[in-house]
Design an enzyme around this catalytic site. Structure first.
Site: not given
Lengths: 416, 416
Positions: B130, B202, B227-228, B376
């Site tokens: 990312f 990560d 937050y995911k 996705r």
């Protein structure tokens, strides 16, 4: 509470009746019976915050879900709230960003300033500065190969005369957080600039408490927290100001995806966004940001000059209460009597500061202390009344004269 | 919605009926009629969050005010929430901290790792990582005088055989955020260790989605967002894991007052707190922290092995729907069919990914896309059903076959 001085009670009533900001108090949900003089550590709950957060939770997060980044403008919140906050610190739009903690914003500003002054190897800070400011100056110096010099604001001219050519940045606060002394921001800024250095102001104890005309001062950088005089809530995100004249050339130290010129291109190489947006780092803390945004509406229609006038009236009155009610009880005011040198708090030195503050708290007058011996009384012109301050002084008089407090010092490791 | 395949509908119903985690869905306030497959970008609102935040606003902040740092344990929240989160990532207590953003935690971990391996000058990261991971590796390298090398996980062995002695840290994600490929975390960790390097994981796309036995793996550092899959809310604070065996010797790069051994002593010189607490920097973001803490209760009584089993059943089923309903419509699954190499999402390549995802969203099936051509679909075993996935595949079939979408590419600068 019965006051020891009917004359002071009468004066408080007169001043409060004439106060044009008195109606603003209704913008805060202050608990009944509490006199809150610790807004300089954590501002109280603004009435606008709960309905905003309810909307953020149920409609924006719960219903709109991921679409809120566009549809509810979450993406722009760091810049939008930055502009709203910028109005209180004399910053034209596009120069203020909200996010991260004051410590991170300090690191960004110190690093950016150092890189704008290559070849100069000194970071100047105040030995009396808040710990994070000192520690982060050391962190930035270590990472950039610089050295920190501790120079009191009153000694800055002499220091710059001797070593000014080596100074990259002067990092000060307008306010001594312990004593409440207000430094001369304009004079110090000019002194740093004459030496070719940049200046970074930590406004934690100034933003929302007094006018800070950053643009007019030609300040370079500023940072500050959102949770003291701005009442954004516990751990509210902090702000960073970077003057527009640096926007073409400044470099930030920590490159995150949200500060990229094309954040959703998810490109391999970093390319900084234009303007203040390049100081964005990670995903912004939306709950804290939108709480702060709602809190800032408490300043709607309020002129910062009015805030300053009332703040000085409040601290002046409290110093008078102190002189009349607390004489010969071991208190020493350490906040300057000169209004030009007085921030929005009154600090009193007393050997039993800790026990006295605790005793006040138990009786619903909330102040705080700074080790080892300072009682701090913060005033916020948006909700503090002169009557509140007379209540505090009267209670402090009674507590001290009756000895109704515990004089032992605090436990280590507790918030005091 | 009428499905194109009664057999798939029957299978979905069977799988959902037999699902032991089905009742957990009630722990989330999912909007009626929405199929939410973007929990891998922003998890939905857990039912436990609103009452917690109401309490935080009105009682803790509004009524208890500054006293909440002690009385409501705000001070310990970064460590307390860290321990609660640590249970989901195989971390024994005292090794996980919550606060700041993933980007800041990455910088802390990269810097700490580099300083634990003095004399080694390479930071290895994944060219497919990312953006923030790549940009922060460059930032850390610049500030520490190191160099970044981009090495794909499949090429790590060969790279370490050649240059392993120079590698300070390998910074990878278990999951490719675009393709959903799951790397072999144990093998990669051992490879880095054999070369004498440290490893930093990560976990943004892994924490809460699958077991990640950090202690058992002997990982050195890990970071991730809240937050995911953890559903802590928009911009929820991130976490940092540092293995206990490094606690005597590790050094963090940014020294803030809350990471001091005696934070309320407000001492002139920095002295690091013991353990994970030294990675505290500024004042913690209380609203976001306590929202995340409430969100984590959705995992109460849930075994991460169960989560993984159901996640694989969901993605397996969706790949089957794709094969049966979307054959010959221009979709190419890029997520591995091999369950050992599949994370908790399915990505499909299609030239009109952007327009298709928008068309799905307008019909209440929310997924996302990654430029230029990846759709996705994230699944979260706590609330996604097989039926949800059949609905998504059926709608995608109908949208594609009817051409009811706009094939033009996205505007730059929008969250997609």
């Amino acid at each position: 509470m019965t006051t020891a001085s009917p004359a002071l009670a009468e004066l408080a009533a007169e001043l409060d009746t004439a106060d044009p900001l008195a109606p603003i108090r209704d913008r805060f949900l202050l608990p009944d019976g509490v006199v809150y003089l610790d807004g300089n550590s954590l501002g109280p709950l603004p009435a606008a915050v709960p309905p905003t957060i309810t909307d953020v939770l149920h409609r924006q997060w719960g219903t709109d879900l991921i679409r809120s980044w566009n549809d509810n403008d979450w993406w722009d919140a760091p810049l939008r709230v930055g502009d709203a906050l910028g109005r209180l610190i004399g910053a034209a739009p596009g120069q203020t960003l909200v996010g991260d903690s004051t410590s991170i914003q300090l690191f960004t500003a110190l690093s950016a300033a150092a890189r704008l002054r290559p070849g100069r190897e000194l970071l100047v800070t105040d030995p009396g500065h808040f710990p994070t400011d000192r520690y982060l100056a050391e962190s930035a110096a270590r990472l950039h190969g610089l050295r920190v010099r501790h120079v009191r604001p009153r000694d800055l001219d002499a220091f710059l005369a001797a070593e000014g050519e080596q100074v990259a940045v002067v990092s000060y606060s307008p306010v001594d957080y312990r004593t409440g002394e207000l430094h001369d921001v304009a004079t110090l800024t000019r002194a740093a600039h004459r030496a070719g250095a940049l200046v970074l102001w930590d406004l934690c104890h100034a933003a929302g408490a007094m006018p800070v005309p950053l643009d007019e001062l030609e300040a370079d950088f500023a940072v500050g927290c959102g949770y003291k005089f701005l009442s954004g809530g516990p751990g509210a995100p902090a702000f960073l100001y970077a003057a527009r004249r640096h926007h073409d050339s400044w470099q930030t130290p920590l490159h995150g995806w949200t500060g990229h010129a094309d954040p959703f291109g998810l490109q391999r190489d970093y390319a900084p966004a234009p303007g203040i947006a390049r100081a964005r780092i990670g995903t912004p803390p939306i709950l804290g940001l939108l709480s702060l945004e709602a809190a800032l509406t408490a300043f709607d229609g309020v002129d910062m000059a009015q805030v300053r006038t009332k703040s000085l009236s409040l601290t002046d009155f409290f110093l008078r209460c102190t002189a009349e009610l607390l004489a010969d009880l071991g208190f020493e005011p350490v906040t300057p009597a000169d209004p030009a040198r007085r921030a929005s708090q009154v600090s009193l030195r007393h050997p039993h500061a800790y026990g006295l503050v605790r005793a006040l708290t138990e009786q619903q007058v909330i102040a705080d202390m700074r080790a080892p011996d300072i009682l701090r009384f913060g005033v916020n012109a948006l909700y503090t009344s002169h009557r509140d301050l007379l209540t505090a002084a009267t209670l402090l008089h009674r507590t001290t004269t009756t000895g109704a407090y515990d004089p032992t010092p605090p436990d280590a490791g507790k918030v005091t």
